[in-house]
Scaffold this active site. Structure first.
Site, PDB file in Angstrom:
ATOM      1  CB  SER A 192      -0.879  -0.042   1.260  1.00  0.00           C
ATOM      2  OG  SER A 192      -0.168   0.012   2.523  1.00  0.00           O
ATOM      3  N   PRO A 250       2.016  12.932  13.534  1.00  0.00           N
ATOM      4  CG  PRO A 250       3.459  11.104  13.526  1.00  0.00           C
ATOM      5  CD  PRO A 250       3.159  12.195  14.385  1.00  0.00           C
ATOM      6  CG  ASN A 251      -0.434   8.261  12.648  1.00  0.00           C
ATOM      7  OD1 ASN A 251       0.479   8.394  13.325  1.00  0.00           O
ATOM      8  ND2 ASN A 251      -0.596   7.314  12.007  1.00  0.00           N
ATOM      9  CG  ASN A 287      -5.390   1.820   2.167  1.00  0.00           C
ATOM     10  OD1 ASN A 287      -4.140   1.682   2.310  1.00  0.00           O
ATOM     11  ND2 ASN A 287      -6.371   1.220   2.584  1.00  0.00           N
ATOM     12  CG  HIS A 293      10.711  -7.870 -46.545  1.00  0.00           C
ATOM     13  ND1 HIS A 293       9.979  -8.636 -45.577  1.00  0.00           N
ATOM     14  CD2 HIS A 293       9.845  -7.311 -47.174  1.00  0.00           C
ATOM     15  CE1 HIS A 293       8.631  -8.705 -45.970  1.00  0.00           C
ATOM     16  NE2 HIS A 293       8.478  -7.674 -46.999  1.00  0.00           N
ATOM     17  CB  SER A 311      37.175   0.097 -30.302  1.00  0.00           C
ATOM     18  OG  SER A 311      37.852  -1.283 -30.111  1.00  0.00           O
ATOM     19  CE  LYS A 316      33.965  -1.110 -34.414  1.00  0.00           C
ATOM     20  NZ  LYS A 316      32.728  -0.603 -33.554  1.00  0.00           N
ATOM     21  CB  VAL A 317      33.358   6.805 -34.110  1.00  0.00           C
ATOM     22  CG1 VAL A 317      32.412   7.731 -33.557  1.00  0.00           C
ATOM     23  CG2 VAL A 317      34.699   7.600 -34.112  1.00  0.00           C
ATOM     24  CG  ASN A 318      31.154   1.982 -31.603  1.00  0.00           C
ATOM     25  OD1 ASN A 318      31.694   1.635 -32.631  1.00  0.00           O
ATOM     26  ND2 ASN A 318      31.618   1.273 -30.650  1.00  0.00           N
ATOM     27  CD  GLU A 365      25.764   1.071 -29.947  1.00  0.00           C
ATOM     28  OE1 GLU A 365      26.316   0.384 -30.804  1.00  0.00           O
ATOM     29  OE2 GLU A 365      26.349   1.367 -28.788  1.00  0.00           O
TER      30      GLU A 365
END
Length: 454
Positions: A98, A124-125, A135, A182, A312, A318-320, A325
């Site tokens: 709850s 508090p209550n 609830n 495709h 890498s 190398k470049v990604n 991603e």
């Protein structure tokens, strides 16, 4: 060494860190629920602050709280809404279903802050939780936090991404490329048309999310424990929504049926489904970008994404495509979050759903991930990628599928023969069609001109 003080609740005494603003029930939750170390998001805690402030003011309106006490509670609650004291909300997401522990965490922290300000006890209550139950508070906080996150974060981010795509679209109408179905060569399409598809996905995604918001703005607050409104004044819910609307700027209203609002989480499930749809759209766009950027020598190489970091640890140079991603992973997480929310949504046993905290966490995490994904795609990917015009034109010139434009002139079977020969001989379709048909060259050139086919 940590110093402690002794607090007491209905179960007895509990040792609490001396400087903590929370009390015994929060400490019990810390001790009991050591599952993940994941706490509820800041947006959810801020929304709890708004709810407690609005509830205090509503209780003052109906005469259940003295104005001085209500003002103290509201001031303390608004400090939480403004982002203060969030370190005092350490309860794990995986807790009582709850969310009672988190509700009491808020009640205890606010009671401590209000008491410090007023120089008098605040319970508090009896005071902070007056006219409320966990609830109805926690379902209300789910709706409020999600509505505010959509308004202030996700929907502006979607609009920003759609705007960036539209700006690129405006200057891409003259660039014609090979379409693909495709993953195979198909009829040509302008880059502007391809981008317009992405833009429309964002616009339609935002529209679907907007469709969930009217129900999101209907709140369980006022139903208290089981939906009957026990211990709340009949005017409390109306006054609560008035004050919440005033301090949040969003038009919240009481739920049409409190029993449904407390026992179910159908609205959160529906919204999560729309977030999942947006995640799927972003995943499609991210993968399109990965394919179009692939290469640079052996892939499609239709565009080049801005290099953001070395790709890498072993292959120099190398470049990604790191942003697509990352977006793909974020989208996968959102799809997973939706599965959890779906399972949690069916856990509305009789008068209460008992997986509320995990719904809150996953829903808000999905909104955050989608917000940041839209911004990253827009600003670090789509805004400044470069079209590789030479590669696009070279692929288009040798695309035998252009022969589709001759179907009405020479028939499907003859066109297929031309296409097969052009594939086999790696020759432009125009040259092969000129040899295998009686159509004049100027007519062939007109029919096979990619600009006339888009």
């Amino acid at each position: 060494m940590t110093e402690f003080r002794t607090e007491q609740d209905s179960l007895g005494e509990v040792k609490v860190p001396a400087q903590a603003l929370y009390g015994a029930q929060t400490q019990r939750a810390i001790d009991n629920f050591q599952f993940s170390g994941i706490t509820l998001p800041g947006g959810f805690i801020s929304s709890l602050g708004l709810i407690k402030a609005a509830a205090a003011r509503a209780n003052a309106d109906v005469g259940l709280l003295e104005s001085t006490v209500a003002d103290g509670i509201a001031a303390a609650a608004m400090s939480i809404s403004n982002g203060e004291h969030h370190d005092q909300f350490p309860v794990d997401v995986f807790q009582t279903g709850s969310g009672t522990s988190t509700n009491m965490n808020a009640n205890e922290v606010i009671a401590t802050l209000a008491a410090q300000q007023l120089g008098m006890p605040v319970h508090p209550n009896d005071h902070v939780n007056c006219s409320q139950s966990s609830n109805d508070v926690i379902p209300t906080a789910i709706h409020v936090s999600a509505e505010l996150a959509l308004e202030n974060q996700l929907l502006p981010a979607i609009a920003h991404l759609a705007g960036v795509i539209a700006a690129r679209e405006e200057h891409s109408n003259d660039l014609i490329k090979t379409g693909r179905t495709h993953l195979m060569d198909a009829m040509p399409i302008s880059l502007a048309q391809e981008l317009s598809g992405w833009r429309a996905q964002m616009t339609l995604g935002a529209q679907r999310i907007e469709g969930s918001r009217p129900q999101l703005r209907q709140l369980a607050q006022g139903g208290t424990a089981v939906g009957t409104g026990i211990n709340a004044d009949p005017q409390f819910a109306t006054r609560f929504c008035f004050h919440l609307t005033e301090c949040s700027g969003r038009p919240f209203t009481p739920a049409e049926n409190y029993f449904a609002a407390i026992a179910s989480q159908d609205v959160a499930v529906a919204l999560s489904g729309q977030l999942k749809s947006l995640a799927v759209a972003l995943l499609k766009i991210a993968n399109d970008l990965r394919w179009m950027n692939s290469g640079p020598l052996t892939g499609l190489a239709e565009l080049t994404l801005k290099p953001l970091q070395p790709g890498s640890s072993i292959m120099p140079g190398k470049v990604n495509p790191v942003i697509p991603e990352a977006v793909a992973m974020a989208a996968a997480q959102v799809i997973g979050n939706d599965s959890v929310i779906t399972i949690a949504g069916q856990s509305g046993n009789f008068q209460l759903n008992v997986m509320l905290p995990v719904i809150a966490h996953n829903l808000l995490q999905s909104i955050t991930l989608l917000t940041n994904s839209c911004k990253a795609l827009a600003d670090n990917c789509i805004a400044d990628f470069v079209f590789n015009t030479e590669n696009i034109q070279a692929s288009l010139a040798n695309n035998p599928i252009l022969v589709t434009a001759l179907n009405n002139e020479i028939g499907y079977s003859k066109a297929a023969e031309i296409a097969k020969r052009a594939y086999a001989e790696k020759r432009p379709i125009l040259d092969v069609a000129a040899e295998m048909t009686d159509l004049p060259m100027d007519r062939l050139a007109e029919l096979l001109n990619p600009r006339n086919l888009v």
